[in-house]
Structure formats: structure tokens, C-alpha cells
Design a protein around this motif. Structure first.
Motif, mmCIF file in Angstrom:
data_model
loop_
_atom_site.group_PDB
_atom_site.id
_atom_site.type_symbol
_atom_site.label_atom_id
_atom_site.label_comp_id
_atom_site.label_asym_id
_atom_site.label_seq_id
_atom_site.Cartn_x
_atom_site.Cartn_y
_atom_site.Cartn_z
ATOM 1 N N GLU A 27 0.777 -1.235 0.000
ATOM 2 C CA GLU A 27 0.000 0.000 0.000
ATOM 3 C C GLU A 27 0.812 1.291 0.000
ATOM 4 O O GLU A 27 0.255 2.356 -0.244
ATOM 5 N N VAL A 28 2.094 1.213 0.294
ATOM 6 C CA VAL A 28 2.917 2.427 0.330
ATOM 7 C C VAL A 28 3.883 2.368 -0.849
ATOM 8 O O VAL A 28 4.890 1.664 -0.812
ATOM 9 N N PRO A 29 3.581 3.099 -1.918
ATOM 10 C CA PRO A 29 4.373 2.981 -3.139
ATOM 11 C C PRO A 29 5.837 3.393 -2.978
ATOM 12 O O PRO A 29 6.677 2.965 -3.760
ATOM 13 N N GLN A 30 6.152 4.191 -1.966
ATOM 14 C CA GLN A 30 7.538 4.622 -1.773
ATOM 15 C C GLN A 30 8.419 3.549 -1.141
ATOM 16 O O GLN A 30 9.635 3.668 -1.125
ATOM 17 N N VAL A 31 7.821 2.486 -0.623
ATOM 18 C CA VAL A 31 8.596 1.420 0.013
ATOM 19 C C VAL A 31 9.105 0.465 -1.062
ATOM 20 O O VAL A 31 8.326 -0.083 -1.844
ATOM 21 N N CYS A 32 10.421 0.308 -1.108
ATOM 22 C CA CYS A 32 11.026 -0.587 -2.099
ATOM 23 C C CYS A 32 11.581 -1.855 -1.462
ATOM 24 O O CYS A 32 11.928 -2.799 -2.173
ATOM 25 N N ALA A 33 11.700 -1.884 -0.125
ATOM 26 C CA ALA A 33 12.243 -3.065 0.545
ATOM 27 C C ALA A 33 11.749 -3.125 1.981
ATOM 28 O O ALA A 33 11.476 -2.102 2.607
ATOM 29 N N LEU A 34 11.645 -4.339 2.471
ATOM 30 C CA LEU A 34 11.380 -4.589 3.881
ATOM 31 C C LEU A 34 12.654 -5.200 4.454
ATOM 32 O O LEU A 34 13.157 -6.197 3.924
ATOM 33 N N LYS A 35 13.172 -4.624 5.532
ATOM 34 C CA LYS A 35 14.373 -5.155 6.188
ATOM 35 C C LYS A 35 13.968 -5.701 7.543
ATOM 36 O O LYS A 35 13.416 -4.989 8.371
ATOM 37 N N ILE A 36 14.272 -6.963 7.762
ATOM 38 C CA ILE A 36 13.857 -7.652 8.971
ATOM 39 C C ILE A 36 15.033 -7.761 9.938
ATOM 40 O O ILE A 36 16.001 -8.475 9.688
ATOM 41 N N GLU A 37 14.915 -7.038 11.057
ATOM 42 C CA GLU A 37 15.924 -7.047 12.105
ATOM 43 C C GLU A 37 15.480 -7.853 13.321
ATOM 44 O O GLU A 37 16.242 -8.008 14.263
#
Length: 174
Positions: A27-37
Motif C-alpha cells: 500500500e505504500v508505493p515509496q517502500v522498495c524493501a522490507l528489512k527484517i531485524e
């Protein structure tokens, strides 16, 4: 501008569930990656990998401590410290080529060094800086305050590099 959404409950005190992260990706077009910490990263990576992320990259974190397992569960890559980037590229290359036994051995061989870097943030930054200095990329390893220093760290690093049989370049082909 593109952004990476980072799930870092150890730093933020907030845990983002996998379905929320996938929803952010969709839903957020500006997000290009999810980083899992989240620790350990691999199980959460696996849960997110099975969800619709609308093509948003899924990256492991935690300094690469679980990278091999993240790849096995659907991660697209990791965001490690810059001083060991070629190590993670080599591991991912072996995974992507299907050379799993070779990639697993390469990861396992360097795991003590990756674990040392993950001791705490001061150690992580100090180790990155020292490796970059040894490689001639930077001149000073000075960290700004309030970072602490660990007088035993360089000796521990030297011992691990001696065990690896390298001069700080991680023993990878150029």
C-alpha cells in the motif's frame, strides 16, 4: 524517493507483524524493501515471504547472522556491514546458482566473524571500521562519542582472521 521499511523491535520496542509489513509493501508505493531485524530474522522472513508484497524486496538484517537461513526462506538479500559486503555477495551467489553446500560452508566458515560483529552496535561499527582501515579504504577507525571502545576487540579480530587464514579481505577471490 524510495524508502526501506525496517522491522527492528530490538531498537524500537515495537514488533510489526508479518501481515502488517506485507500490507505496507503493497500500500505504500515509496517502500522498495522490507528489512527484517527481528531476532532471529529467518523465521519472520519466511512468514513474510509467503505473503503478497507487490514485488517489494525482502531483506534480512542483524548484520547477516542468519543470512544463509534467510535466503532459504525467501529473502532477496541482506543489508550487512559494508566491510564484509563481498562475503555476503559470494554467499548469495552460491545460493542463487544452486551451489548450496558450498554456500553453506562459506557462511559457516565466516560465522564466528559475523557473530563477533553482532555483539553490540559499538562492536559492529568498530569492527567495520577496522576492516575498512586494513583494506586501505579509510585511514581512521575513530568513532564519534558516545561509542565505547573494547580494548580486547582487535585481538579477537586478529585471532579470527588468523583462523580464516586471511589478511582482512575474508579470503575471497578478487
Amino acid at each position: 524517493m524510495l524508502f526501506r521499511s525496517q522491522d527492528a523491535p530490538g531498537f524500537t520496542g515495537t514488533t510489526m507483524p508479518p501481515d502488517l509489513l506485507a500490507r505496507i509493501a503493497r500500500e505504500v508505493p515509496q517502500v522498495c524493501a522490507l528489512k527484517i531485524e527481528a531476532l532471529p530474522p529467518a523465521p519472520k522472513v519466511g512468514r513474510i515471504a509467503s505473503l503478497d508484497r507487490a514485488g517489494v524486496a525482502l531483506l534480512g538484517g542483524a548484520g547477516g547472522i542468519d543470512f544463509w537461513h534467510e535466503l532459504g526462506r525467501g529473502a532477496d538479500g541482506t543489508v550487512p556491514g559494508v566491510a564484509m559486503a563481498e562475503l555476503f555477495v559470494a554467499i548469495q551467489d552460491r545460493h542463487d546458482r544452486g551451489a548450496h553446500a558450498e554456500g553453506r560452508r562459506l557462511f559457516a566458515r565466516h560465522l564466528p566473524l559475523i557473530a563477533l560483529a553482532g555483539r553490540d552496535m559499538d562492536t559492529f561499527f568498530a569492527l567495520q571500521m577496522e576492516l575498512l582501515r586494513r583494506r586501505g579504504i579509510i585511514r581512521s577507525t575513530r568513532l564519534r562519542t558516545p561509542s565505547g571502545s573494547d580494548p580486547g576487540l582487535i585481538g579477537e579480530l586478529d585471532a579470527l582472521l588468523a583462523d580464516l587464514g586471511t589478511d582482512g579481505l575474508l579470503g575471497l577471490p578478487a
